[in-house]
Scaffold this active site. Structure first.
Site, PDB file in Angstrom:
ATOM      1  N   GLY A  13      91.127 107.416  40.212  1.00 15.40           N
ATOM      2  CA  GLY A  13      90.890 106.081  40.732  1.00 15.40           C
ATOM      3  C   GLY A  13      90.285 106.008  42.119  1.00 15.40           C
ATOM      4  O   GLY A  13      90.438 105.000  42.798  1.00 15.40           O
ATOM      5  N   ASN A  15      87.119 105.767  42.755  1.00 20.26           N
ATOM      6  CA  ASN A  15      86.099 104.713  42.692  1.00 20.26           C
ATOM      7  C   ASN A  15      86.735 103.333  42.666  1.00 20.26           C
ATOM      8  O   ASN A  15      86.197 102.381  43.249  1.00 20.26           O
ATOM      9  CB  ASN A  15      85.187 104.913  41.477  1.00 20.26           C
ATOM     10  N   LYS A  66      90.237 101.997  16.977  1.00 19.87           N
ATOM     11  CA  LYS A  66      89.710 101.522  18.264  1.00 19.87           C
ATOM     12  C   LYS A  66      89.578 100.001  18.287  1.00 19.87           C
ATOM     13  O   LYS A  66      89.881  99.357  19.298  1.00 19.87           O
ATOM     14  CB  LYS A  66      88.348 102.180  18.507  1.00 19.87           C
ATOM     15  N   MET A  91      87.349 107.449  30.312  1.00 17.65           N
ATOM     16  CA  MET A  91      86.858 108.550  29.488  1.00 17.65           C
ATOM     17  C   MET A  91      86.939 108.222  27.997  1.00 17.65           C
ATOM     18  O   MET A  91      87.489 108.992  27.206  1.00 17.65           O
ATOM     19  CB  MET A  91      87.636 109.828  29.809  1.00 17.65           C
ATOM     20  N   ARG A  92      86.397 107.070  27.626  1.00 12.95           N
ATOM     21  CA  ARG A  92      86.398 106.639  26.243  1.00 12.95           C
ATOM     22  C   ARG A  92      85.093 105.909  25.950  1.00 12.95           C
ATOM     23  O   ARG A  92      84.555 105.248  26.851  1.00 12.95           O
ATOM     24  CB  ARG A  92      87.526 105.613  26.052  1.00 12.95           C
ATOM     25  N   ILE A  94      83.089 102.892  24.616  1.00 12.71           N
ATOM     26  CA  ILE A  94      83.379 101.475  24.370  1.00 12.71           C
ATOM     27  C   ILE A  94      82.891 101.112  22.962  1.00 12.71           C
ATOM     28  O   ILE A  94      81.758 101.426  22.585  1.00 12.71           O
ATOM     29  CB  ILE A  94      82.657 100.596  25.425  1.00 12.71           C
ATOM     30  N   ASN A 108      78.681 101.349  33.901  1.00 11.56           N
ATOM     31  CA  ASN A 108      79.348 102.648  34.045  1.00 11.56           C
ATOM     32  C   ASN A 108      78.739 103.420  35.213  1.00 11.56           C
ATOM     33  O   ASN A 108      77.567 103.257  35.530  1.00 11.56           O
ATOM     34  CB  ASN A 108      79.167 103.465  32.762  1.00 11.56           C
ATOM     35  N   HIS A 110      78.136 107.393  36.366  1.00 15.86           N
ATOM     36  CA  HIS A 110      78.136 108.743  35.788  1.00 15.86           C
ATOM     37  C   HIS A 110      77.708 109.746  36.867  1.00 15.86           C
ATOM     38  O   HIS A 110      76.714 109.520  37.567  1.00 15.86           O
ATOM     39  CB  HIS A 110      77.172 108.805  34.595  1.00 15.86           C
TER      40      HIS A 110
HETATM   41  C1  GAR Z   1      83.784 109.841  38.663  1.00 13.96           C
HETATM   42  O1  GAR Z   1      83.143 110.945  39.247  1.00 13.96           O
HETATM   43  C2  GAR Z   1      82.904 109.239  37.594  1.00 13.96           C
HETATM   44  O2  GAR Z   1      81.536 109.333  37.880  1.00 13.96           O
HETATM   45  C3  GAR Z   1      83.276 110.097  36.402  1.00 13.96           C
HETATM   46  O3  GAR Z   1      84.668 110.237  36.503  1.00 13.96           O
HETATM   47  C4  GAR Z   1      85.030 110.301  37.885  1.00 13.96           C
HETATM   48  C5  GAR Z   1      86.228 109.400  38.113  1.00 13.96           C
HETATM   49  O4  GAR Z   1      86.768 109.620  39.386  1.00 13.96           O
HETATM   50  N1  GAR Z   1      82.872 109.496  35.167  1.00 13.96           N
HETATM   51  C6  GAR Z   1      82.384 110.180  34.131  1.00 13.96           C
HETATM   52  O5  GAR Z   1      82.289 111.397  34.119  1.00 13.96           O
HETATM   53  C7  GAR Z   1      81.961 109.352  32.937  1.00 13.96           C
HETATM   54  N2  GAR Z   1      81.272 110.141  31.987  1.00 13.96           N
HETATM   55  P1  GAR Z   1      87.814 108.590  39.999  1.00 13.96           P
HETATM   56  O6  GAR Z   1      88.917 108.402  38.968  1.00 13.96           O
HETATM   57  O7  GAR Z   1      88.333 109.268  41.218  1.00 13.96           O
HETATM   58  O8  GAR Z   1      87.096 107.311  40.294  1.00 13.96           O
END
Ligand code: GAR
Length: 192
Positions: A13, A15, A66, A91-92, A94, A108, A110
């Site tokens: 979390g 972000n 789902k 990580m799912r 949609i 999203n 990435h």
């Molecule tokens: C982030 O780096 C995001 O870009 C990645 O998960 C991390 C979450 O970090 N997302 C993916 O890889 C999606 N395919 P956080 O929980 O610290 O925000």
């Protein structure tokens, strides 16, 4: 009027926190009105609770499929009058239930320069490939895996002495600036 947004997250979390801090300190006309989390153990849950943000924890294994799980999510989104969804380490994939309800309103982040290195391990895959530059992509969600329309990208250099951990730290630092910037522009443009 503040746009009500939901964050979907599965893990740490950082972000989520960066978005919440930016909303509190910059002029971003948004409010995080709901966190949706598919993992009851995820640290992001306590981060939302610390800010009194409502949390929906949903265990997909409790539902037949789902669509059934997403129907529960959708009713929470509607109850909280959510206008747009930001995935932040969710990580799912949609499914159609949410895609149909929120066309062009699910975004999203990435940790790679899509279309390169899609999937769950964007940082590790770019590092293993030996590229000299990787980065961060923010895109709309469609039915594919990391295939939706790209909103923006920021480059991040890979340095000679990098490890996966040092590269990941540089990518996360970029994400924490970039996601609030994009949210701010999308709201200012009336896109969400
Ligand atoms: C982030 O780096 C995001 O870009 C990645 O998960 C991390 C979450 O970090 N997302 C993916 O890889 C999606 N395919 P956080 O929980 O610290 O925000």
């Amino acid at each position: 009027m503040l746009k009500k947004i939901a964050i979907f997250a599965s893990g740490t979390g950082t972000n989520f926190v960066a978005l919440q801090q930016a909303i509190q300190t910059r002029p971003i006309a948004a409010e995080i009105a709901l966190l949706v989390c598919d993992n009851a153990e995820a640290p992001v849950i306590k981060k939302a609770q610390a800010d009194q943000i409502p949390v929906l924890v949903i265990n997909f294994h409790d539902y037949a499929n789902k669509a059934a799980a997403e129907a529960i999510i959708l009713s929470a989104l509607q109850r909280h009058e959510i206008a747009a969804i930001l995935l932040a380490g969710y990580m799912r994939i949609i499914g159609p239930t949410l895609l149909t309800a929120y066309p062009h309103k699910i975004i999203n982040i990435h940790p790679a320069l899509l279309p390169k290195f899609p999937g769950r391990h964007g940082i590790e895959d770019a590092f293993a490939a030996g590229v000299s530059e990787t980065g961060v992509t923010i895109h709309f969600i469609d039915a594919g895996i990391d295939t939706g329309q790209i909103i923006g990208q920021r480059q991040v250099p890979v340095k000679q002495a990098d490890t996966v951990a040092s590269l990941a730290a540089r990518i996360h630092e970029t994400e924490h600036q970039f996601y609030p910037d994009v949210l701010q522009s999308l709201i200012n443009e009336g896109a969400i």
